[in-house]
Each structure stands twice: as C-alpha cells, then as structure tokens.
Scaffold this motif. Structure first.
Motif, PDB file in Angstrom:
ATOM      1  N   ALA A 197       0.831  -1.201   0.000  1.00  0.00           N
ATOM      2  CA  ALA A 197       0.000   0.000   0.000  1.00  0.00           C
ATOM      3  C   ALA A 197       0.867   1.252   0.000  1.00  0.00           C
ATOM      4  O   ALA A 197       1.680   1.449   0.900  1.00  0.00           O
ATOM      5  CB  ALA A 197      -0.930   0.005   1.214  1.00  0.00           C
ATOM      6  N   ALA A 198       0.683   2.100  -1.020  1.00  0.00           N
ATOM      7  CA  ALA A 198       1.394   3.376  -1.089  1.00  0.00           C
ATOM      8  C   ALA A 198       0.577   4.503  -0.480  1.00  0.00           C
ATOM      9  O   ALA A 198       0.949   5.675  -0.592  1.00  0.00           O
ATOM     10  CB  ALA A 198       1.742   3.713  -2.543  1.00  0.00           C
ATOM     11  N   HIS A 199      -0.530   4.162   0.173  1.00  0.00           N
ATOM     12  CA  HIS A 199      -1.357   5.128   0.906  1.00  0.00           C
ATOM     13  C   HIS A 199      -2.075   4.378   2.013  1.00  0.00           C
ATOM     14  O   HIS A 199      -2.511   3.237   1.818  1.00  0.00           O
ATOM     15  CB  HIS A 199      -2.372   5.788  -0.035  1.00  0.00           C
ATOM     16  N   PRO A 200      -2.219   4.969   3.214  1.00  0.00           N
ATOM     17  CA  PRO A 200      -2.822   4.237   4.331  1.00  0.00           C
ATOM     18  C   PRO A 200      -4.280   3.834   4.103  1.00  0.00           C
ATOM     19  O   PRO A 200      -4.729   2.835   4.658  1.00  0.00           O
ATOM     20  CB  PRO A 200      -2.697   5.219   5.511  1.00  0.00           C
ATOM     21  N   PRO A 223       7.349  11.450  11.792  1.00  0.00           N
ATOM     22  CA  PRO A 223       6.405  10.439  12.256  1.00  0.00           C
ATOM     23  C   PRO A 223       5.015  11.012  12.496  1.00  0.00           C
ATOM     24  O   PRO A 223       4.823  11.897  13.330  1.00  0.00           O
ATOM     25  CB  PRO A 223       7.038   9.946  13.560  1.00  0.00           C
ATOM     26  N   LEU A 224       4.041  10.502  11.754  1.00  0.00           N
ATOM     27  CA  LEU A 224       2.648  10.914  11.869  1.00  0.00           C
ATOM     28  C   LEU A 224       1.774   9.668  11.951  1.00  0.00           C
ATOM     29  O   LEU A 224       1.910   8.750  11.130  1.00  0.00           O
ATOM     30  CB  LEU A 224       2.223  11.749  10.657  1.00  0.00           C
ATOM     31  N   ALA A 225       0.857   9.646  12.906  1.00  0.00           N
ATOM     32  CA  ALA A 225      -0.019   8.483  13.070  1.00  0.00           C
ATOM     33  C   ALA A 225      -0.917   8.270  11.855  1.00  0.00           C
ATOM     34  O   ALA A 225      -1.442   7.167  11.651  1.00  0.00           O
ATOM     35  CB  ALA A 225      -0.866   8.645  14.332  1.00  0.00           C
ATOM     36  N   PHE A 226      -1.097   9.306  11.052  1.00  0.00           N
ATOM     37  CA  PHE A 226      -1.910   9.202   9.839  1.00  0.00           C
ATOM     38  C   PHE A 226      -1.498   8.020   8.980  1.00  0.00           C
ATOM     39  O   PHE A 226      -2.333   7.359   8.351  1.00  0.00           O
ATOM     40  CB  PHE A 226      -1.771  10.502   9.034  1.00  0.00           C
ATOM     41  N   TRP A 227      -0.193   7.707   8.947  1.00  0.00           N
ATOM     42  CA  TRP A 227       0.321   6.683   8.040  1.00  0.00           C
ATOM     43  C   TRP A 227       0.216   5.270   8.599  1.00  0.00           C
ATOM     44  O   TRP A 227       0.443   4.295   7.877  1.00  0.00           O
ATOM     45  CB  TRP A 227       1.785   6.968   7.705  1.00  0.00           C
ATOM     46  N   LEU A 228      -0.111   5.126   9.858  1.00  0.00           N
ATOM     47  CA  LEU A 228      -0.061   3.811  10.496  1.00  0.00           C
ATOM     48  C   LEU A 228      -1.277   2.954  10.162  1.00  0.00           C
ATOM     49  O   LEU A 228      -2.414   3.426  10.193  1.00  0.00           O
ATOM     50  CB  LEU A 228       0.055   3.980  12.011  1.00  0.00           C
ATOM     51  N   VAL A 229      -1.027   1.683   9.868  1.00  0.00           N
ATOM     52  CA  VAL A 229      -2.088   0.733   9.520  1.00  0.00           C
ATOM     53  C   VAL A 229      -1.892  -0.516  10.367  1.00  0.00           C
ATOM     54  O   VAL A 229      -1.055  -1.373  10.055  1.00  0.00           O
ATOM     55  CB  VAL A 229      -2.048   0.368   8.021  1.00  0.00           C
ATOM     56  N   GLU A 230      -2.623  -0.610  11.454  1.00  0.00           N
ATOM     57  CA  GLU A 230      -2.488  -1.777  12.313  1.00  0.00           C
ATOM     58  C   GLU A 230      -2.954  -3.020  11.567  1.00  0.00           C
ATOM     59  O   GLU A 230      -3.973  -3.006  10.888  1.00  0.00           O
ATOM     60  CB  GLU A 230      -3.300  -1.596  13.600  1.00  0.00           C
ATOM     61  N   GLY A 231      -2.178  -4.101  11.716  1.00  0.00           N
ATOM     62  CA  GLY A 231      -2.475  -5.328  10.985  1.00  0.00           C
ATOM     63  C   GLY A 231      -1.603  -5.490   9.753  1.00  0.00           C
ATOM     64  O   GLY A 231      -1.691  -6.503   9.059  1.00  0.00           O
ATOM     65  N   SER A 232      -0.753  -4.492   9.492  1.00  0.00           N
ATOM     66  CA  SER A 232       0.164  -4.560   8.357  1.00  0.00           C
ATOM     67  C   SER A 232       1.600  -4.480   8.841  1.00  0.00           C
ATOM     68  O   SER A 232       1.870  -4.177  10.005  1.00  0.00           O
ATOM     69  CB  SER A 232      -0.111  -3.408   7.377  1.00  0.00           C
ATOM     70  N   ILE A 233       2.543  -4.725   7.911  1.00  0.00           N
ATOM     71  CA  ILE A 233       3.957  -4.504   8.170  1.00  0.00           C
ATOM     72  C   ILE A 233       4.315  -3.132   7.612  1.00  0.00           C
ATOM     73  O   ILE A 233       4.022  -2.832   6.454  1.00  0.00           O
ATOM     74  CB  ILE A 233       4.822  -5.586   7.495  1.00  0.00           C
ATOM     75  N   HIS A 234       4.923  -2.283   8.432  1.00  0.00           N
ATOM     76  CA  HIS A 234       5.276  -0.929   8.003  1.00  0.00           C
ATOM     77  C   HIS A 234       6.734  -0.883   7.547  1.00  0.00           C
ATOM     78  O   HIS A 234       7.615  -1.432   8.213  1.00  0.00           O
ATOM     79  CB  HIS A 234       5.088   0.062   9.160  1.00  0.00           C
ATOM     80  N   THR A 235       6.972  -0.225   6.420  1.00  0.00           N
ATOM     81  CA  THR A 235       8.346   0.002   5.972  1.00  0.00           C
ATOM     82  C   THR A 235       8.655   1.489   6.053  1.00  0.00           C
ATOM     83  O   THR A 235       7.813   2.327   5.759  1.00  0.00           O
ATOM     84  CB  THR A 235       8.577  -0.511   4.544  1.00  0.00           C
ATOM     85  N   ILE A 236       9.889   1.804   6.469  1.00  0.00           N
ATOM     86  CA  ILE A 236      10.316   3.175   6.763  1.00  0.00           C
ATOM     87  C   ILE A 236      11.552   3.481   5.919  1.00  0.00           C
ATOM     88  O   ILE A 236      12.341   2.592   5.604  1.00  0.00           O
ATOM     89  CB  ILE A 236      10.668   3.325   8.263  1.00  0.00           C
ATOM     90  N   GLN A 237      11.748   4.773   5.595  1.00  0.00           N
ATOM     91  CA  GLN A 237      12.855   5.155   4.714  1.00  0.00           C
ATOM     92  C   GLN A 237      14.113   5.603   5.449  1.00  0.00           C
ATOM     93  O   GLN A 237      15.190   5.576   4.874  1.00  0.00           O
ATOM     94  CB  GLN A 237      12.403   6.275   3.767  1.00  0.00           C
ATOM     95  N   SER A 238      14.002   6.050   6.717  1.00  0.00           N
ATOM     96  CA  SER A 238      15.174   6.600   7.396  1.00  0.00           C
ATOM     97  C   SER A 238      15.239   6.128   8.846  1.00  0.00           C
ATOM     98  O   SER A 238      14.212   5.794   9.447  1.00  0.00           O
ATOM     99  CB  SER A 238      15.137   8.131   7.366  1.00  0.00           C
ATOM    100  N   PRO A 239      16.445   6.123   9.453  1.00  0.00           N
ATOM    101  CA  PRO A 239      16.580   5.695  10.852  1.00  0.00           C
ATOM    102  C   PRO A 239      15.797   6.562  11.829  1.00  0.00           C
ATOM    103  O   PRO A 239      15.199   6.046  12.781  1.00  0.00           O
ATOM    104  CB  PRO A 239      18.088   5.790  11.104  1.00  0.00           C
ATOM    105  N   SER A 240      15.812   7.884  11.652  1.00  0.00           N
ATOM    106  CA  SER A 240      15.095   8.752  12.594  1.00  0.00           C
ATOM    107  C   SER A 240      13.600   8.496  12.531  1.00  0.00           C
ATOM    108  O   SER A 240      12.914   8.477  13.562  1.00  0.00           O
ATOM    109  CB  SER A 240      15.399  10.227  12.294  1.00  0.00           C
ATOM    110  N   ALA A 241      13.065   8.301  11.317  1.00  0.00           N
ATOM    111  CA  ALA A 241      11.645   7.993  11.181  1.00  0.00           C
ATOM    112  C   ALA A 241      11.327   6.636  11.796  1.00  0.00           C
ATOM    113  O   ALA A 241      10.274   6.451  12.415  1.00  0.00           O
ATOM    114  CB  ALA A 241      11.239   8.026   9.713  1.00  0.00           C
ATOM    115  N   TYR A 242      12.239   5.673  11.648  1.00  0.00           N
ATOM    116  CA  TYR A 242      12.027   4.348  12.242  1.00  0.00           C
ATOM    117  C   TYR A 242      11.850   4.468  13.750  1.00  0.00           C
ATOM    118  O   TYR A 242      10.922   3.902  14.328  1.00  0.00           O
ATOM    119  CB  TYR A 242      13.206   3.428  11.917  1.00  0.00           C
ATOM    120  N   MET A 243      12.740   5.208  14.403  1.00  0.00           N
ATOM    121  CA  MET A 243      12.636   5.372  15.854  1.00  0.00           C
ATOM    122  C   MET A 243      11.319   6.029  16.226  1.00  0.00           C
ATOM    123  O   MET A 243      10.624   5.619  17.165  1.00  0.00           O
ATOM    124  CB  MET A 243      13.814   6.218  16.362  1.00  0.00           C
TER     125      MET A 243
END
Length: 497
Positions: A197-200, A223-243
């Motif tokens: 998914a390229a959009h939540p 980091p914005l909760a808008f992008w989070l989709v519980e029940g999926s695997i999330h992929t992140i582009q940068s270390p700071s965003a990952y944290m």
C-alpha cells in the motif's frame, strides 16, 4: 470491525477523539452514500506502465470505458487475477507522490521477475470510492496552493493542519474508519496475494477486507499516526523515522501511550527508488562530473508537485536565471506534470519576461528527446517545458529527466529521497520539512530554502561554482554503496517472503 477499533496498537485515546473520528466519517457518508457491493475486478494490459514494467491494471469487469485502449479505441483483452509470482500495488492517484512510489515498486517487482497488479482507488471513476477521494483531494490541493500565496494562512493554519492534526493516534483511528468506504475494491481479490500500500487508506481497506499480507509504505520522514495501519507490516525510509514510528513518539491523544509498534511490524527498508535509477547511479554521477568539467550549461530540473503550488516560484527562478540561460551557463527543464492551468500562469510570466521556451507535450517525442540529451555536447540549452495529459507521463517524465540533469529543484516531498543533487524550495505543509532535513543530512540535497533572496544566492552559487554539486555527487555515491536507495527492492522482497 471498524466500530470496535478504538485502541490503536493497544493504546487508549480520549472518548471525545473517538466520537469526533466517528462523527467525521458519518458526515462523509452523507455526501457519498452507502458502501457499495464488492467490485468484480479483472486485469488488463493498459498504458505505458504495462509497456515499461509489465504492470496489469485492475478494473471492474463491467466498466467498458476503463477496459478500452485509449490509443486504438478497442476493448482490451482481460485476464483473471493470478496469485502466483505476483503482488498488488495499491495506490491513489492523489497528487504525484503516491503514484511515483507505486512506480518505484513496479520497477523493483519487474526487476525481481514478479507480475504487478495496479489497484488505483481513484480509477473507479463512477463509484463512491473515487468520488469521496476526489472530494477530499480537491480541498487538499486548494489549500496547498493557498498556502504558497498567503503567508498568514500558511504559518497559522496549513502548517498546523499538515503536522499536528495528522500526528496523534486519533488520526490513525479516523483513517481506519474512513477506509471502510474503500473495502469493496478489495473484497473479491484473492487474499493470498501480498498487497503493498502506497497510501494508508489502501492499507486499512486491505486489512479490513481480509488480505493476509499487507505492507504499508510510509513516505513521510516526520512520524505521523496518519500513516499507520495496524495489521500490516510498516516500511520506513530513514533511521530517525524508524525510531519515531516504532515508539509512537509524540502521538499521545489524551491517555499516555503504553505500547509501541511491535518490532515484527516495522522495518527500515531504505529510500523507495526505481531500479532504473539505482542501477545507473555511478554512470549518471560520472556524466554530471563530466558536464561540470567540460563547462556545459548546468541542467536544472524543476518539478511541479501534484497540487500545482509552485508556478510563481518557477517563474521567479526562470527570471533570475535568464542571464545564465542566455550565457549558456544554465538550462531549465520544467516538468509541469498535467497542470495545464498552472502552466498558463507560468507561461504568462515567461512571456512577460521575454523568456523563450520549447514545449514538450507529446509523450513519444518527450521520451526521444530525453534519451538523446547526452548524445551531443551542449545539446541542452534554453528552457524546456514538459506538460502531459496522461497521468503516468506527467509523473514519470521527472524520473526520466533525473538521470540526465545536474540538480533537481523541488519541494521536499517524496522526491527528497531520490539520488540526484537537490535544491529544496519551500515546503507545502510542515510535514515535508523533514524530507529536506533527511536530504541535507545525508548530503544529497540542500537545506530548505524559503525566501527569494536566499534562493537566488543558492542558485548563483550552484551555477557559478562546482563545490556544492561535487559534494552532493560524492555523497550520492557513498549512499548508494550503503544501499540507502534500495528501499523499493527491499519492500518487494519483504512482501514476497
């Protein structure tokens, strides 16, 4: 399921936030009506995206218009969705970013020998699914343009809307509830096919429909909760965003956050970049160095965003660079996307300032022009405008031009992560600021430039001197060796393992 979903990732939010999220979705239902019956989808080989990456487009079986080839006027042959060695790329033709990320995924899947099915929620034109998204997109685009022309609105309204209202966990809840409108597009898709998914909204709807493996690609570096989709695997582009996403930093809405995203549900993948770009980084950087050493005009690529908010800024850049263009020290390649109205605004300024330009609006001729850009020395001079009515061409022209340009001038959007030296102009929304921070910290872009005097000073420096460009090129090569730009390939691997 959506009625019971009140605790994102096991965390409580205030009762008032739950009520407001539910109310806003009910308000939308007044405009778009009841949910539709599940769509009966088939796959067709349509458009340039099929020719380039073997991407089959999902359409409704009874949609005669969608199944017609725009080039020949004939009905395309369709096939049933095949779960073997395939993935579904789910996106929304809402702005350019989500589609550009989808293309990067298609490129990576093609490289890995997979068949891609493209599901674009905006393509189901006569349904409440597309109508609701178009309604919301219209407001977003209008406010984005307003923010660029009205400083008070940008500072006091739009900056807060694009950061604070999407920050907290109630935003994730609201997107979950809203996405229930989009479930009909997923109900009849084989549940065993992995969906990226390229959009939540795509991710939530896929999870709600029972898709077994959903990958949510998070583009934002803030980091914005808008992008989070519980029940999926999330992929992140940068270390700071990952944290930030892993720990749900600053996402409290009422009660304190007690639970983080499980480590199994979040992966640092890297930047979402097309294989055609990542595999040619060394070659393209070498070509930039050669043009620099040969004293060729500095090729500046200007890219219009999906909301079309940069027309006046482009006019200012063209006016400032006029002397450099006439002296053949710089050339401008301006991709206006599909924004005919915004082009009329820019055209008016170019004509007023007596800046001549060459128009490119035929896709086949555009491809030929770009492919021949490096065949002759000093072959690219003056100002070149790119404008294409086809959405794929409008977006992908930038990707093709990147390989043959020296510096890309862009707002810090999804393009912040691409392997080309970048000059970041003013963001459209506070959340984009962190894209410029990422680019400037890893050395392949500038800091965000927000005022005309600073912009002119930076333009003068990068055109007249070589040190900043050389530094960016060196860091792009280092980042490439560290596989920072290999995120699209990693996402596809995650989806299919």
């Amino acid at each position: 399921m959506e009625k019971k979903y009140t605790k994102p990732f096991g965390n409580s939010i205030s009762a008032s936030s739950c009520f407001f999220s539910s109310f806003s979705v009910k308000f939308c239902s007044l405009f778009f009506g009841k949910k539709e019956k599940p769509f009966d989808l088939v796959a067709i080989p349509k458009g340039q995206v099929y020719k380039d990456f073997n991407v089959w487009t999902l359409v409704r079986r009874d949609d005669e218009k969608a199944m017609t080839d725009p080039e020949t006027g004939k009905k395309l042959k369709y096939e049933e969705i095949n779960p073997k060695k395939s993935i579904i790329i789910g996106t929304i033709r809402m702005g350019f970013g989500h589609w550009r990320i989808a293309i990067a995924l298609a490129s990576a899947a093609h490289k890995l020998g997979l068949k891609s099915y493209l599901l674009d929620l905006m393509s189901f034109t006569d349904t409440s699914v597309a109508k609701s998204i178009k309604f919301l997109e219209g407001y977003y685009n209008g406010f984005s343009r307003l923010s660029q022309n009205w400083k008070w609105f940008n500072e006091h309204i739009w900056e807060k809307i694009t950061s604070k209202t999407s920050l907290t966990l109630d935003s994730s809840l609201q997107q979950r509830l809203l996405s229930s409108f989009f479930v009909p597009a997923f109900k009849n898709i084989p549940s065993e096919i992995p969906l990226v998914a390229a959009h939540p909204w795509v991710g939530h709807a896929a999870v709600l429909s029972g898709t077994k493996k959903v990958i949510t690609m998070i583009p934002d570096n803030l980091p914005l909760a808008f992008w989070l989709v519980e029940g999926s695997i999330h992929t992140i582009q940068s270390p700071s965003a990952y944290m930030g996403y892993r720990t749900l930093i600053n996402m409290e809405k009422g009660p304190a956050i007690e639970k983080c995203i499980p480590k199994e549900d979040i992966i640092l993948a890297g930047h979402y970049i097309d294989y055609e770009l990542t595999s040619n980084i060394a070659k393209d950087c070498k070509a930039r160095i050669k043009r620099m050493n040969d004293g060729q005009p500095r090729r500046l690529l200007l890219t219009m965003g999906g909301a079309g908010a940069q027309a006046l800024k482009f006019a200012d850049i063209a006016k400032y660079c006029k002397k450099y263009i006439e002296e053949k020290k710089a050339s401008l390649l301006i991709n206006m996307g599909d924004h005919k109205g915004r082009w009329e605004i820019l055209k008016e300024h170019l004509d007023k300032d007596n800046i001549k330009y060459t128009m490119h609006d035929d896709w086949k001729k555009t491809q030929k022009f770009i492919s021949e850009m490096d065949e002759k020395e000093n072959s690219v001079t003056g100002v070149h405008i790119f404008l294409h009515s086809d959405f794929y061409g409008a977006v992908y022209a930038t990707n093709l031009l990147m390989r043959h340009c020296d510096i890309m001038i862009t707002k810090p959007s999804e393009l912040s992560f691409y392997p080309i030296p970048k000059l970041f102009i003013q963001r459209v929304g506070r959340h984009e600021a962190w894209g410029a921070i990422r680019g400037s910290e890893i050395g392949d872009g500038t800091k965000e430039v927000t005022t005309p005097d600073i912009l002119h000073r930076v333009l003068k420096t990068i055109i007249e001197d070589d040190d900043l460009l050389k530094m960016n090129i060196d860091f792009i090569e280092l980042n490439s060796k560290a596989k920072i730009y290999d995120g699209a390939l990693e996402v596809v691997r995650i989806a299919t393992n």
